[in-house]
Design an enzyme around this catalytic site. Sequence first.
Site, PDB file in Angstrom:
ATOM      1  N   GLU A  79       0.843  -1.192   0.000  1.00 13.51           N
ATOM      2  CA  GLU A  79       0.000   0.000   0.000  1.00 13.51           C
ATOM      3  C   GLU A  79       0.881   1.245   0.000  1.00 13.51           C
ATOM      4  OE1 GLU A  79      -2.166  -0.087   3.859  1.00 13.51           O
ATOM      5  OE2 GLU A  79      -0.794   1.567   4.223  1.00 13.51           O
ATOM      6  N   CYS A 111      -3.255  -4.710   3.900  1.00 18.82           N
ATOM      7  CA  CYS A 111      -2.167  -5.569   4.380  1.00 18.82           C
ATOM      8  C   CYS A 111      -2.165  -6.968   3.781  1.00 18.82           C
ATOM      9  CB  CYS A 111      -2.223  -5.668   5.899  1.00 18.82           C
ATOM     10  SG  CYS A 111      -1.993  -4.076   6.707  1.00 18.82           S
ATOM     11  N   HIS A 233      -2.148 -12.287  10.359  1.00 20.87           N
ATOM     12  CA  HIS A 233      -1.758 -10.894  10.168  1.00 20.87           C
ATOM     13  C   HIS A 233      -1.556 -10.255  11.545  1.00 20.87           C
ATOM     14  CE1 HIS A 233      -1.279  -6.882   8.893  1.00 20.87           C
ATOM     15  NE2 HIS A 233      -2.434  -6.474   9.386  1.00 20.87           N
TER      16      HIS A 233
END
Lengths: 346, 133
Positions: A79, A111, A233
């Site tokens: 990103e 992400c 994550h």
Amino acid sequence: MVGIVSYGGYVPRYRIETKEIARVWGKDESIGKGLGVFSKSVPGPDEDVATISVEAARNAMKKCSVNPGEIGAVYVGSESHPYAVKPTSTIVAEAIGAGPNLTAADYEFACKAGTAAIQTCMGLVSSGMIKYGLAIGSDTSQGAPGDALEYSASAGGAAFLIGKENVIAEINKTYSFTTDTPDFWRREGEKYPSHGGRFTGEPAYFKHTMNCAKGLFERTGTKPSDYKYAVFHQPNGKFPVNVGKMLGFTNEQIKTGLLTPRIGNTYSGSTPLGLAVILDVASPGDRIFAVSYGSGAGSDGFDITVTEKIMGIDRNPTVESFIADSKIIDYATYVRYRKKLWLGGE
Amino acid sequence: MSAPRFWREINQRYNLVGTECGNCGKKYFPIRSVCPECHRESIGKMKKVKFSGNGKVFSYTVIHVGSSMFQMQTPYIMAIIELDEGPRITGQIIDCETKDVKIGMPVESVFRKIGEDGKSGTIYYGYKFRLMK
């Protein structure tokens, strides 16, 4: 079966401690403990997503004897691509000696853009369209000064060479869970992202990660105890531990891939780096459960089994070697390196 | 620097591609079309070669007052690196303290941002060096 032929990680050398950020903004030093993040990686003044991606990709190519000319696809998920228009993936391809006979593109899904790149390469390899695909998740994420994100937004990345021959880890199954959930975003032209505060938790991270994990269990007929390692994550040090416990994983299964307490949230590099650090120590037969999360929102899950081939590769440089080679900087140096200062005449 | 001017040298800057004289075997960086020692005898015999990126510090200096593009990096180290294959090239040594560098130290090449044409221009990438771990 399609799987990981090689992999490589990279984490920039500089670190800032969360207690230093808290000191500058008049917050209690315990904020780091609350987040489960004690220091985060900071890119050097000459590092960006292209340089981090190239270093990770080169570390992956060092571990195998694949001719870069046989790579048919390069995807870089991030990103924080250096250009709004001009791909990072072409820079990476050129810098590892791949191409020009390949397809390349940049991915963006908060992400989880790196794991989306892995899935794309899996599809292209499985269909026979390409022999090898290179998937990278990499970021130099930014949090606005004083914002909660500033304590965790960091930099790093990992690259995975996907193919069918000589795989060091087979990807048995992948499954994704995706909805339209605006928990975190950055509008065009804005330097720093915005987020929904507590909204990023239950209806976003936990809902998607849990549903993706459960969906993967259903489709593979597996349960947590079937896995040696689990990686999720890691937006902070607490969420992945909590989601792991909710699913029935133990701390022992989670701790190897949990890097956020030491290097912060590397965004698109988060789950890929967690997977890479596990592959650095995994043994043949070990099963790995990996679920990424990207705001916006979605999760990609992977059921992975390490093969005998992993014993035949030199796993150096390890992710741990980059984490260990660190230099702590103060907030002023951090501001300078991250270009948060405007210099007259610029 | 214009985008085409940089683009022409991407292979050299990204991958340390130089040339080797097919007549005497001497290696050069950047690319040469004629060997300065063999002259006409090297014509048509110069072949491209990719250097390993490994070498040692031949000499160095510390820049305390950099140009506007580098003022976020001062103090930084500029060095002449003698590559294992022979050529000596100029490059920045990064990821270390200025006091840590000594002549003769082994280095390896890394991929870093070299510069950019302002905020809206192209970004230039290429080789820098770090001390071998």
